[in-house]
Design a protein around this motif. Sequence first.
Motif, PDB file in Angstrom:
ATOM      1  N   PRO A  64       5.032  11.280  -6.668  1.00  0.00           N
ATOM      2  CA  PRO A  64       4.106  10.796  -7.691  1.00  0.00           C
ATOM      3  C   PRO A  64       4.507  11.332  -9.068  1.00  0.00           C
ATOM      4  O   PRO A  64       4.954  12.457  -9.196  1.00  0.00           O
ATOM      5  N   TRP A 120       0.819  -1.209   0.000  1.00  0.00           N
ATOM      6  CA  TRP A 120       0.000   0.000   0.000  1.00  0.00           C
ATOM      7  C   TRP A 120       0.853   1.259   0.000  1.00  0.00           C
ATOM      8  O   TRP A 120       0.357   2.324  -0.274  1.00  0.00           O
ATOM      9  N   HIS A 121       2.117   1.159   0.308  1.00  0.00           N
ATOM     10  CA  HIS A 121       2.977   2.327   0.394  1.00  0.00           C
ATOM     11  C   HIS A 121       3.515   2.690  -0.979  1.00  0.00           C
ATOM     12  O   HIS A 121       3.875   1.822  -1.766  1.00  0.00           O
ATOM     13  N   ARG A 122       3.579   3.981  -1.246  1.00  0.00           N
ATOM     14  CA  ARG A 122       4.187   4.455  -2.475  1.00  0.00           C
ATOM     15  C   ARG A 122       5.472   5.168  -2.109  1.00  0.00           C
ATOM     16  O   ARG A 122       5.482   6.025  -1.230  1.00  0.00           O
ATOM     17  N   TYR A 123       6.521   4.806  -2.786  1.00  0.00           N
ATOM     18  CA  TYR A 123       7.811   5.414  -2.495  1.00  0.00           C
ATOM     19  C   TYR A 123       8.144   6.428  -3.579  1.00  0.00           C
ATOM     20  O   TYR A 123       7.876   6.222  -4.755  1.00  0.00           O
TER      21      TYR A 123
END
Length: 63
Positions: free
Chosen positions: A30, A24-27
């Motif tokens: 964006p 679920w984590h975005r590194y």
Amino acid sequence: MANTPQYDTDRHRAYPEPPAHPLWHRYGQPKPRLPQTLTPDQQQRNRELLEAAARKPRTAKGR
């Protein structure tokens, strides 16, 4: 006897929320979306559809 009735306690908050799944984590930052360019034919078609929608009365069935 307690001041809070037994039925008034919230069992869903009795335990802490589990940690989020790692996927679920975005590194990172964006990525920006590139603007989509429409051809003149697509622009004309969109104008026609908008004009037709503006002329046509809305009905309760179409909601």
